[in-house]
Write a protein that holds these residues in place. Structure first.
Motif, PDB file in Angstrom:
ATOM      1  N   UNK A 192     -38.493  83.458  41.846  1.00 50.64           N
ATOM      2  CA  UNK A 192     -37.996  82.300  42.655  1.00 50.64           C
ATOM      3  C   UNK A 192     -37.750  82.456  43.916  1.00 50.64           C
ATOM      4  N   UNK A 193     -38.144  81.618  44.782  1.00 50.46           N
ATOM      5  CA  UNK A 193     -38.220  81.782  46.088  1.00 50.46           C
ATOM      6  C   UNK A 193     -36.741  81.617  46.893  1.00 50.46           C
ATOM      7  N   UNK A 194     -35.913  82.452  46.596  1.00 51.61           N
ATOM      8  CA  UNK A 194     -34.534  82.078  47.056  1.00 51.61           C
ATOM      9  C   UNK A 194     -34.487  81.743  48.688  1.00 51.61           C
ATOM     10  N   UNK A 195     -35.085  82.489  49.385  1.00 48.74           N
ATOM     11  CA  UNK A 195     -35.115  82.406  50.709  1.00 48.74           C
ATOM     12  C   UNK A 195     -35.586  81.102  51.053  1.00 48.74           C
ATOM     13  N   UNK A 196     -36.538  80.667  50.603  1.00 48.98           N
ATOM     14  CA  UNK A 196     -37.282  79.454  50.998  1.00 48.98           C
ATOM     15  C   UNK A 196     -36.404  78.301  50.691  1.00 48.98           C
ATOM     16  N   UNK A 197     -35.771  78.475  49.709  1.00 50.38           N
ATOM     17  CA  UNK A 197     -34.842  77.206  49.085  1.00 50.38           C
ATOM     18  C   UNK A 197     -33.642  77.437  50.075  1.00 50.38           C
ATOM     19  N   UNK A 198     -33.117  78.351  50.565  1.00 49.70           N
ATOM     20  CA  UNK A 198     -31.883  78.614  51.206  1.00 49.70           C
ATOM     21  C   UNK A 198     -32.381  77.911  52.718  1.00 49.70           C
ATOM     22  N   UNK A 199     -33.406  78.237  53.215  1.00 51.72           N
ATOM     23  CA  UNK A 199     -33.554  77.778  54.567  1.00 51.72           C
ATOM     24  C   UNK A 199     -33.968  75.924  54.356  1.00 51.72           C
ATOM     25  N   UNK A 200     -34.524  75.524  53.227  1.00 49.80           N
ATOM     26  CA  UNK A 200     -34.627  74.145  53.017  1.00 49.80           C
ATOM     27  C   UNK A 200     -33.216  73.517  53.080  1.00 49.80           C
ATOM     28  N   UNK A 201     -32.167  74.143  52.123  1.00 51.00           N
ATOM     29  CA  UNK A 201     -30.866  73.683  52.246  1.00 51.00           C
ATOM     30  C   UNK A 201     -30.242  73.552  53.530  1.00 51.00           C
ATOM     31  N   UNK A 202     -30.456  74.869  54.140  1.00 52.98           N
ATOM     32  CA  UNK A 202     -29.716  74.829  55.561  1.00 52.98           C
ATOM     33  C   UNK A 202     -30.116  73.814  56.454  1.00 52.98           C
ATOM     34  N   UNK A 203     -31.561  73.627  56.430  1.00 57.73           N
ATOM     35  CA  UNK A 203     -32.043  72.505  57.265  1.00 57.73           C
ATOM     36  C   UNK A 203     -31.525  71.054  56.758  1.00 57.73           C
ATOM     37  N   UNK A 204     -31.528  70.740  55.381  1.00 56.35           N
ATOM     38  CA  UNK A 204     -30.997  69.521  55.076  1.00 56.35           C
ATOM     39  C   UNK A 204     -29.581  69.271  55.468  1.00 56.35           C
ATOM     40  N   UNK A 205     -28.834  70.515  55.349  1.00 58.90           N
ATOM     41  CA  UNK A 205     -27.215  70.328  55.739  1.00 58.90           C
ATOM     42  C   UNK A 205     -27.361  70.026  57.173  1.00 58.90           C
ATOM     43  N   UNK A 206     -27.961  70.813  58.026  1.00 59.60           N
ATOM     44  CA  UNK A 206     -28.161  70.618  59.636  1.00 59.60           C
ATOM     45  C   UNK A 206     -28.315  69.150  59.733  1.00 59.60           C
ATOM     46  N   UNK A 207     -29.192  68.646  59.328  1.00 59.98           N
ATOM     47  CA  UNK A 207     -29.996  67.267  59.528  1.00 59.98           C
ATOM     48  C   UNK A 207     -28.735  66.257  59.225  1.00 59.98           C
ATOM     49  N   UNK A 208     -28.093  66.586  58.004  1.00 59.31           N
ATOM     50  CA  UNK A 208     -27.082  65.638  57.660  1.00 59.31           C
ATOM     51  C   UNK A 208     -25.905  65.652  58.446  1.00 59.31           C
ATOM     52  N   UNK A 209     -25.510  66.801  58.992  1.00 56.47           N
ATOM     53  CA  UNK A 209     -24.273  66.942  59.604  1.00 56.47           C
ATOM     54  C   UNK A 209     -24.643  66.172  61.065  1.00 56.47           C
ATOM     55  N   UNK A 210     -25.809  66.328  61.656  1.00 61.97           N
ATOM     56  CA  UNK A 210     -26.328  65.506  62.792  1.00 61.97           C
ATOM     57  C   UNK A 210     -26.392  64.112  62.693  1.00 61.97           C
ATOM     58  N   UNK A 211     -27.138  63.627  61.612  1.00 60.54           N
ATOM     59  CA  UNK A 211     -27.428  62.275  61.473  1.00 60.54           C
ATOM     60  C   UNK A 211     -26.189  61.551  60.964  1.00 60.54           C
ATOM     61  N   UNK A 212     -25.302  61.821  60.089  1.00 60.21           N
ATOM     62  CA  UNK A 212     -24.289  61.217  59.552  1.00 60.21           C
ATOM     63  C   UNK A 212     -23.325  60.484  60.833  1.00 60.21           C
ATOM     64  N   UNK A 213     -23.003  61.139  61.715  1.00 66.04           N
ATOM     65  CA  UNK A 213     -22.063  60.690  62.719  1.00 66.04           C
ATOM     66  C   UNK A 213     -22.760  59.494  63.617  1.00 66.04           C
ATOM     67  N   UNK A 214     -24.144  59.819  63.608  1.00 63.31           N
ATOM     68  CA  UNK A 214     -24.801  58.701  64.552  1.00 63.31           C
ATOM     69  C   UNK A 214     -25.070  57.654  63.805  1.00 63.31           C
ATOM     70  N   UNK A 215     -25.559  57.753  62.360  1.00 62.86           N
ATOM     71  CA  UNK A 215     -25.241  56.582  61.407  1.00 62.86           C
ATOM     72  C   UNK A 215     -24.484  55.778  61.483  1.00 62.86           C
ATOM     73  N   UNK A 216     -23.030  56.516  61.106  1.00 69.57           N
ATOM     74  CA  UNK A 216     -21.658  55.802  61.243  1.00 69.57           C
ATOM     75  C   UNK A 216     -21.445  55.243  62.483  1.00 69.57           C
ATOM     76  N   UNK A 217     -21.733  55.624  63.656  1.00 76.14           N
ATOM     77  CA  UNK A 217     -21.455  54.997  64.596  1.00 76.14           C
ATOM     78  C   UNK A 217     -22.436  53.651  65.192  1.00 76.14           C
ATOM     79  N   UNK A 218     -23.341  53.825  64.526  1.00 71.13           N
ATOM     80  CA  UNK A 218     -24.385  52.801  64.924  1.00 71.13           C
ATOM     81  C   UNK A 218     -23.997  51.667  63.910  1.00 71.13           C
ATOM     82  N   UNK A 219     -23.423  51.887  62.789  1.00 71.29           N
ATOM     83  CA  UNK A 219     -23.081  50.907  61.831  1.00 71.29           C
ATOM     84  C   UNK A 219     -21.757  49.891  62.439  1.00 71.29           C
ATOM     85  N   UNK A 220     -21.017  50.777  63.329  1.00 71.92           N
ATOM     86  CA  UNK A 220     -19.696  50.198  63.566  1.00 71.92           C
ATOM     87  C   UNK A 220     -19.749  49.256  64.962  1.00 71.92           C
ATOM     88  N   UNK A 221     -21.091  49.747  65.656  1.00 69.12           N
ATOM     89  CA  UNK A 221     -21.226  48.865  66.898  1.00 69.12           C
ATOM     90  C   UNK A 221     -21.693  47.421  66.543  1.00 69.12           C
TER      91      UNK A 221
END
Length: 88
Positions: A59-88
């Motif tokens: 099982x490629x634990x490291x590959x999946x850890x990198x994938x999950x880390x990237x997904x977390x980072x993207x959601x942390x960055x995009x979620x506030x921007x998306x929420x602010x866009x909806x409120x405008x």
């Protein structure tokens, strides 16, 4: 066709796990979670290749850890921007 279906499923799973790991409410729709999970999977694969751990025995634990880390980072960055866009 199977590649598209598996990418959608992987994106949904990674995005869902990423949202569960982030504290608080992320005000983004499910489709955006799926897209960010798929993009996170692609970025994680690239990082795993750079570190030479993309293809290992078992099982490629490291590959999946990198994938999950990237997904977390993207959601942390995009979620506030998306929420602010909806409120405008």
């Amino acid at each position: 066709m199977w590649a598209i279906i598996s990418a959608l499923i992987e994106g949904l799973i990674l995005g869902g796990i990423a949202r569960l790991l982030i504290p608080g409410k992320q005000d983004i729709p499910v489709w955006l979670t799926m897209v960010l999970g798929m993009v996170g999977a692609i970025i994680g694969n690239l990082v795993a290749h750079l570190f030479g751990v993309a293809d290992t025995r078992g099982f490629d634990w490291w590959r999946h850890a990198f994938q999950l880390g990237a997904a977390v980072l993207l959601i942390v960055v995009v979620a506030p921007v998306w929420g602010a866009r909806k409120k405008s």
